[in-house]
Design an enzyme around this catalytic site. Sequence first.
Site, PDB file in Angstrom:
ATOM      1  N   ASN A  10       0.859  -1.183   0.000  1.00 47.52           N
ATOM      2  CA  ASN A  10       0.000   0.000   0.000  1.00 47.52           C
ATOM      3  C   ASN A  10       0.895   1.232   0.000  1.00 47.52           C
ATOM      4  O   ASN A  10       1.429   1.625   1.036  1.00 47.52           O
ATOM      5  CB  ASN A  10      -0.909  -0.010   1.236  1.00 47.52           C
ATOM      6  CG  ASN A  10      -1.765   1.244   1.316  1.00 47.52           C
ATOM      7  OD1 ASN A  10      -1.926   1.976   0.342  1.00 47.52           O
ATOM      8  ND2 ASN A  10      -2.329   1.496   2.491  1.00 47.52           N
ATOM      9  N   LYS A  12       0.100   4.265  -0.486  1.00 43.65           N
ATOM     10  CA  LYS A  12      -0.560   5.465   0.034  1.00 43.65           C
ATOM     11  C   LYS A  12      -0.320   6.648  -0.927  1.00 43.65           C
ATOM     12  O   LYS A  12      -0.286   6.455  -2.141  1.00 43.65           O
ATOM     13  CB  LYS A  12      -0.103   5.743   1.458  1.00 43.65           C
ATOM     14  CG  LYS A  12      -0.299   4.516   2.371  1.00 43.65           C
ATOM     15  CD  LYS A  12      -0.070   4.795   3.819  1.00 43.65           C
ATOM     16  CE  LYS A  12      -0.278   3.521   4.634  1.00 43.65           C
ATOM     17  NZ  LYS A  12      -0.201   3.764   6.091  1.00 43.65           N
ATOM     18  N   HIS A 100      -9.603   1.063   5.009  1.00 45.25           N
ATOM     19  CA  HIS A 100      -8.344   1.289   5.718  1.00 45.25           C
ATOM     20  C   HIS A 100      -8.572   2.298   6.843  1.00 45.25           C
ATOM     21  O   HIS A 100      -9.391   3.210   6.728  1.00 45.25           O
ATOM     22  CB  HIS A 100      -7.286   1.817   4.739  1.00 45.25           C
ATOM     23  CG  HIS A 100      -5.904   1.847   5.299  1.00 45.25           C
ATOM     24  ND1 HIS A 100      -5.461   2.838   6.145  1.00 45.25           N
ATOM     25  CD2 HIS A 100      -4.851   0.990   5.153  1.00 45.25           C
ATOM     26  CE1 HIS A 100      -4.212   2.599   6.496  1.00 45.25           C
ATOM     27  NE2 HIS A 100      -3.807   1.486   5.909  1.00 45.25           N
ATOM     28  N   GLU A 102      -7.017   4.800   7.822  1.00 45.20           N
ATOM     29  CA  GLU A 102      -6.847   6.200   7.436  1.00 45.20           C
ATOM     30  C   GLU A 102      -8.080   6.723   6.709  1.00 45.20           C
ATOM     31  O   GLU A 102      -8.445   7.897   6.855  1.00 45.20           O
ATOM     32  CB  GLU A 102      -5.590   6.359   6.584  1.00 45.20           C
ATOM     33  CG  GLU A 102      -4.316   6.144   7.390  1.00 45.20           C
ATOM     34  CD  GLU A 102      -3.096   5.804   6.562  1.00 45.20           C
ATOM     35  OE1 GLU A 102      -2.045   5.557   7.173  1.00 45.20           O
ATOM     36  OE2 GLU A 102      -3.195   5.770   5.323  1.00 45.20           O
ATOM     37  N   GLU A 172      -5.470  -4.712  11.003  1.00 51.78           N
ATOM     38  CA  GLU A 172      -4.485  -3.645  11.186  1.00 51.78           C
ATOM     39  C   GLU A 172      -4.812  -2.888  12.471  1.00 51.78           C
ATOM     40  O   GLU A 172      -5.644  -1.983  12.461  1.00 51.78           O
ATOM     41  CB  GLU A 172      -4.464  -2.702   9.981  1.00 51.78           C
ATOM     42  CG  GLU A 172      -5.830  -2.278   9.452  1.00 51.78           C
ATOM     43  CD  GLU A 172      -5.781  -0.980   8.678  1.00 51.78           C
ATOM     44  OE1 GLU A 172      -4.713  -0.586   8.219  1.00 51.78           O
ATOM     45  OE2 GLU A 172      -6.840  -0.332   8.557  1.00 51.78           O
ATOM     46  N   GLY A 178       2.223   2.806  11.248  1.00 51.30           N
ATOM     47  CA  GLY A 178       3.148   3.920  11.081  1.00 51.30           C
ATOM     48  C   GLY A 178       3.788   4.414  12.365  1.00 51.30           C
ATOM     49  O   GLY A 178       4.415   5.469  12.381  1.00 51.30           O
ATOM     50  N   SER A 218       3.029  -1.672  10.840  1.00 51.62           N
ATOM     51  CA  SER A 218       4.493  -1.558  10.949  1.00 51.62           C
ATOM     52  C   SER A 218       5.195  -2.870  10.596  1.00 51.62           C
ATOM     53  O   SER A 218       6.162  -3.282  11.255  1.00 51.62           O
ATOM     54  CB  SER A 218       4.889  -1.084  12.353  1.00 51.62           C
ATOM     55  OG  SER A 218       4.388   0.219  12.600  1.00 51.62           O
TER      56      SER A 218
END
Length: 255
Positions: A10, A12, A100, A102, A172, A178, A218
């Site tokens: 991914n 991003k 996701h 985000e 996730e 991150g 991560s």
Amino acid sequence: MARQPIVAANWKMHKTHLEAIRDVQKLSYLLAKEDAERVEVVICPAFTALRPVGTLIEGDRLPYRLGAQTVHHEERGAFTGEVSPEMLAALKVQYVIVGHSERRSLFGETDEIVNRKVKAVVAHGMTPIVCVGETLDQREAGGTDDRVAQQVRKALAGLDATAVASAVVAYEPIWAIGTGRNAEPADAGAVIEVIRRTIADVHGAKVASAVRCQYGGSVKAGNIREFMAHPEIDGALVGGASLDPEEFALIVKYR
């Protein structure tokens, strides 16, 4: 039947279309044919790079799958800046990341919106990578299992058994994305067991055992082997570490 591992990059909001072409070419030099045959490799670039990356994969006969990072649930209409499932399918996209963290936290995607997107992806012959996971507050309050089970039920609602069995679910933990922190493999595996039980409650154990479940949070070359050693974990959804072709190649070659 054994589930084929699946590792998805991914990217991003990184890489121009030229950088994307360069890095897929570099990845092709780093991965042997047998690596990509053993592990299904999915590349999810930005929308602007889907066409050139797809053309490169097809033209050079690279053993990778093309994926998108999100999609709108409507076919067409006055939705400025959005991309429809029909548009992605026309570009021969095979996988679409849906829900996701985000997208949920920054763009307000609810469980209901995620479900509509999942249905749209499936209706156009693509496979959703459905993301689920808890916040740090939910984890510390002991609510991980309930939150993840709720997300799974709502995301897959209305799909038939065949569509569910073909889907990919990515666990996730939001607190690990991150941040450099990651769940322990045993903890991630336990949550994936919850995911499978939730699916089994609706569609039966056979369907639940067919669903491939990834870990995302991560992930890097230094820890992928530990995660892949867990029998419930079938792959990884890789963010930052996928931006470096050499690092990502090591993740794919985790054994």
